[in-house]
Enzyme design. Structure first.
Site: not given
Length: 255
Positions: A111, A131, A63, A108
């Site tokens: 993910e 994260e 992100a 992300g």
């Protein structure tokens, strides 16, 4: 920056390209562009397989941390829910999705790659969910999909430490399914073409049946959304993200 995400269909194979160099970082515009691209693919009856890639240098490095730092609890509830739904839409495409992972697939980025049905990595790829170094946790399906692949204990170790995993180890853990010399793009297209040439309805049914084995994933995703939103109200989140922006990844000191 161009169109951020592009779709190029050659025959029955659509290439879904993340195109926001240098890192393909997810901000609101990138999230919405991906959602629109997935809708276009889903609506195209000629698409029978998808290659998901960020190009030759980086898959996606997570992100936009600056944008996340500016968000509070209320902001992140809606923003992350939309990102999680977008990634889930990739996973729920009714055709096989093959991820070509080159360079970094972090946060992300990993993910999103985990939403693919098959992941081919270049030998220099590195993956991870860092994260925790920002004082938060994965919020777009990572806690659920990684656990399904590597098991609870290993998932906790990887997510709690946030460490990066090189391609060879990722293959051993099952995070990627194949590692190839150099770039993985050609091999991903080769596999997607093979799947696209198969019996469309049978392959769709197989994907649906195997994915159903995940069972309680919807409840897990809902819990993940709730937990990450709560973490945006903590001082650790502020410390971690400010440290990342000032000094780079992994430098924060939490009290």
């Amino acid at each position: 920056m161009g169109q951020l995400v592009s779709v190029d269909r050659q025959g029955a194979v659509a290439t879904l390209l993340l195109d926001a160099p240098p890192f393909n970082a997810f901000d609101t515009a990138m999230r919405d562009a991906l959602a629109a691209a997935v809708r276009d693919i889903d609506a195209d009856p000629e698409v029978r397989a998808v290659v998901l890639t960020g190009g030759e240098e980086v898959f996606a490095a997570g992100a936009d941390i600056g944008a996340l730092l500016a968000m509070d609890f209320v902001d992140i509830v809606d923003w992350n829910a939309r990102l999680q739904r977008t990634f889930t839409a990739v996973a729920e495409l009714p055709v096989p999705v093959v991820a070509a992972v080159n360079g970094y697939a972090l946060g992300g980025g990993l993910e999103l790659a985990l939403c693919a049905d098959y992941r081919v990595a270049g030998e220099r790829a590195a993956v991870g969910l860092p994260e925790v170094t920002l004082g938060i946790m994965p919020g777009s399906g990572g806690t659920q999909r990684l656990t399904e692949i590597v098991g609870r204990s290993r998932a906790k170790e990887l997510i709690m430490t946030g460490r990066r995993v090189r391609a060879a180890e990722a293959l051993g853990l099952g995070i990627v399914d194949e590692v190839v010399p150099g770039s993985s793009t050609e091999r991903a297209h080769e596999l997607a073409a093979q799947l696209a040439a198969g019996p469309r309805l049978a392959i769709r049914a197989i994907k649906q049946a195997v994915d159903q084995a995940a069972g309680a994933r919807d409840a897990g995703l809902a819990l993940e959304r709730s937990l990450i939103a709560g973490l945006f109200a903590t001082p650790d989140r502020t410390t971690g993200m400010r440290s990342f922006l000032a000094d780079g990844p992994g430098r924060a000191r939490f009290e």
